[in-house]
Design a protein around this motif. Structure first.
Motif, PDB file in Angstrom:
ATOM      1  N   LYS A  50       0.752  -1.289   0.183  1.00 12.47           N
ATOM      2  CA  LYS A  50      -0.094   0.120   0.149  1.00 12.47           C
ATOM      3  C   LYS A  50       0.819   1.252  -0.010  1.00 12.47           C
ATOM      4  CE  LYS A  50      -4.006  -2.142   2.011  1.00 12.47           C
ATOM      5  NZ  LYS A  50      -4.805  -2.320   3.255  1.00 12.47           N
ATOM      6  N   SER A  51       1.886   1.366   0.861  1.00  8.23           N
ATOM      7  CA  SER A  51       3.024   2.303   0.741  1.00  8.23           C
ATOM      8  C   SER A  51       3.525   2.470  -0.773  1.00  8.23           C
ATOM      9  CB  SER A  51       4.051   2.052   1.641  1.00  8.23           C
ATOM     10  OG  SER A  51       3.497   2.160   2.803  1.00  8.23           O
ATOM     11  N   PHE A  52       3.885   1.531  -1.282  1.00  8.45           N
ATOM     12  CA  PHE A  52       4.376   1.565  -2.621  1.00  8.45           C
ATOM     13  C   PHE A  52       3.641   2.079  -3.419  1.00  8.45           C
ATOM     14  CE2 PHE A  52       5.089   0.135  -6.918  1.00  8.45           C
ATOM     15  CZ  PHE A  52       6.494  -0.004  -7.103  1.00  8.45           C
ATOM     16  N   ARG A  53       2.103   1.617  -3.435  1.00  5.77           N
ATOM     17  CA  ARG A  53       1.064   2.161  -4.378  1.00  5.77           C
ATOM     18  C   ARG A  53       0.660   3.778  -4.366  1.00  5.77           C
ATOM     19  NH1 ARG A  53      -5.317   1.023  -4.044  1.00  5.77           N
ATOM     20  NH2 ARG A  53      -5.978   1.622  -6.420  1.00  5.77           N
ATOM     21  N   GLN A  54       0.938   4.133  -2.984  1.00  8.00           N
ATOM     22  CA  GLN A  54       0.590   5.396  -2.721  1.00  8.00           C
ATOM     23  C   GLN A  54       1.990   6.576  -3.349  1.00  8.00           C
ATOM     24  OE1 GLN A  54       0.020   5.553   1.435  1.00  8.00           O
ATOM     25  NE2 GLN A  54      -2.026   5.371   1.407  1.00  8.00           N
ATOM     26  N   LYS A  55       3.014   6.000  -2.983  1.00 11.57           N
ATOM     27  CA  LYS A  55       4.297   6.630  -3.565  1.00 11.57           C
ATOM     28  C   LYS A  55       4.651   6.779  -5.093  1.00 11.57           C
ATOM     29  CE  LYS A  55       9.193   7.078  -2.736  1.00 11.57           C
ATOM     30  NZ  LYS A  55      10.262   6.998  -1.791  1.00 11.57           N
ATOM     31  N   TYR A  56       4.001   5.518  -5.649  1.00 16.20           N
ATOM     32  CA  TYR A  56       4.443   5.662  -7.166  1.00 16.20           C
ATOM     33  C   TYR A  56       3.024   5.486  -7.860  1.00 16.20           C
ATOM     34  CZ  TYR A  56       9.211   4.387  -5.706  1.00 16.20           C
ATOM     35  OH  TYR A  56      10.222   4.396  -4.856  1.00 16.20           O
ATOM     36  N   ASN A  57       2.020   5.903  -7.306  1.00 16.27           N
ATOM     37  CA  ASN A  57       0.663   5.805  -8.065  1.00 16.27           C
ATOM     38  C   ASN A  57       0.089   4.678  -8.881  1.00 16.27           C
ATOM     39  OD1 ASN A  57      -0.093   8.462  -6.842  1.00 16.27           O
ATOM     40  ND2 ASN A  57       1.278   9.533  -8.636  1.00 16.27           N
ATOM     41  N   SER A  58       0.558   3.481  -8.310  1.00 16.03           N
ATOM     42  CA  SER A  58       0.227   2.367  -8.957  1.00 16.03           C
ATOM     43  C   SER A  58      -1.386   2.311  -9.022  1.00 16.03           C
ATOM     44  CB  SER A  58       0.821   1.061  -8.069  1.00 16.03           C
ATOM     45  OG  SER A  58       2.160   1.169  -8.259  1.00 16.03           O
ATOM     46  N   LYS A  59      -1.885   1.758 -10.066  1.00 14.45           N
ATOM     47  CA  LYS A  59      -3.224   1.549 -10.244  1.00 14.45           C
ATOM     48  C   LYS A  59      -3.791   0.517  -9.179  1.00 14.45           C
ATOM     49  CE  LYS A  59      -3.862   2.957 -14.894  1.00 14.45           C
ATOM     50  NZ  LYS A  59      -4.716   2.744 -16.327  1.00 14.45           N
ATOM     51  N   TYR A  60      -3.037  -0.592  -8.879  1.00  7.29           N
ATOM     52  CA  TYR A  60      -3.510  -1.624  -8.027  1.00  7.29           C
ATOM     53  C   TYR A  60      -2.243  -2.358  -7.521  1.00  7.29           C
ATOM     54  CZ  TYR A  60      -3.018  -4.263 -12.400  1.00  7.29           C
ATOM     55  OH  TYR A  60      -2.578  -4.678 -13.592  1.00  7.29           O
ATOM     56  N   ILE A  61      -2.495  -3.293  -6.566  1.00 11.05           N
ATOM     57  CA  ILE A  61      -1.668  -3.995  -6.121  1.00 11.05           C
ATOM     58  C   ILE A  61      -2.024  -5.591  -6.543  1.00 11.05           C
ATOM     59  CG2 ILE A  61      -0.655  -5.019  -3.970  1.00 11.05           C
ATOM     60  CD1 ILE A  61      -1.778  -2.414  -2.459  1.00 11.05           C
ATOM     61  N   ILE A  62      -1.246  -6.409  -6.629  1.00 10.12           N
ATOM     62  CA  ILE A  62      -1.286  -7.919  -6.932  1.00 10.12           C
ATOM     63  C   ILE A  62      -0.774  -8.617  -5.607  1.00 10.12           C
ATOM     64  CG2 ILE A  62      -0.835 -10.137  -7.943  1.00 10.12           C
ATOM     65  CD1 ILE A  62      -0.245  -8.266 -10.751  1.00 10.12           C
ATOM     66  N   LYS A  63      -1.849  -9.389  -5.050  1.00 14.13           N
ATOM     67  CA  LYS A  63      -1.399 -10.203  -3.742  1.00 14.13           C
ATOM     68  C   LYS A  63      -1.491 -11.490  -4.081  1.00 14.13           C
ATOM     69  CE  LYS A  63      -3.681  -9.142  -0.163  1.00 14.13           C
ATOM     70  NZ  LYS A  63      -4.540  -8.837   1.086  1.00 14.13           N
ATOM     71  N   ALA A  64      -0.624 -12.384  -4.137  1.00 18.45           N
ATOM     72  CA  ALA A  64      -0.578 -13.668  -4.283  1.00 18.45           C
ATOM     73  C   ALA A  64      -0.692 -14.370  -2.789  1.00 18.45           C
ATOM     74  CB  ALA A  64       0.622 -14.247  -5.074  1.00 18.45           C
ATOM     75  N   SER A  65      -1.465 -15.140  -2.362  1.00 21.11           N
ATOM     76  CA  SER A  65      -1.740 -15.634  -1.250  1.00 21.11           C
ATOM     77  C   SER A  65      -2.400 -16.802  -1.246  1.00 21.11           C
ATOM     78  CB  SER A  65      -2.353 -14.605  -0.214  1.00 21.11           C
ATOM     79  OG  SER A  65      -3.991 -14.318  -0.537  1.00 21.11           O
TER      80      SER A  65
END
Length: 89
Positions: A50-65
């Motif tokens: 989430k921190s990465f997404r905010q800092k770099y304006n990523s459209k979404y996060i992929i979470k493999a779980s």
């Protein structure tokens, strides 16, 4: 990692002074830079992603779980066994 490479994806690592880290980062041809967070336990919170997404304006996060396929609040959940479905398109 092997599943990503076998799909011709070249992932990178991202971290800041060991307080935040994301297992993989890929560059999507259509969506820019996307963090991939891998969670094997029951706790699947993605604070670093989430921190990465905010800092770099990523459209979404992929979470493999261990969770099933789904999408909610900008997080795309992919089961670990299906990581080979991740692509850079």
């Amino acid at each position: 990692m092997k599943q990503l490479i076998s799909n011709n994806i070249h992932p990178y690592y991202w971290g800041i002074q060991s307080t935040h880290e994301v297992e993989f980062v890929i560059r999507s041809k259509t969506d820019g830079v996307i963090p991939i967070d891998v969670k094997s336990g029951k706790n699947t919170r993605s604070t670093s992603a989430k921190s990465f997404r905010q800092k770099y304006n990523s459209k979404y996060i992929i979470k493999a779980s261990t969770k099933n396929f789904g999408k909610e609040n900008g997080i795309v959940n992919i089961p670990l066994y299906a990581a080979c479905l991740i692509n850079e398109d």
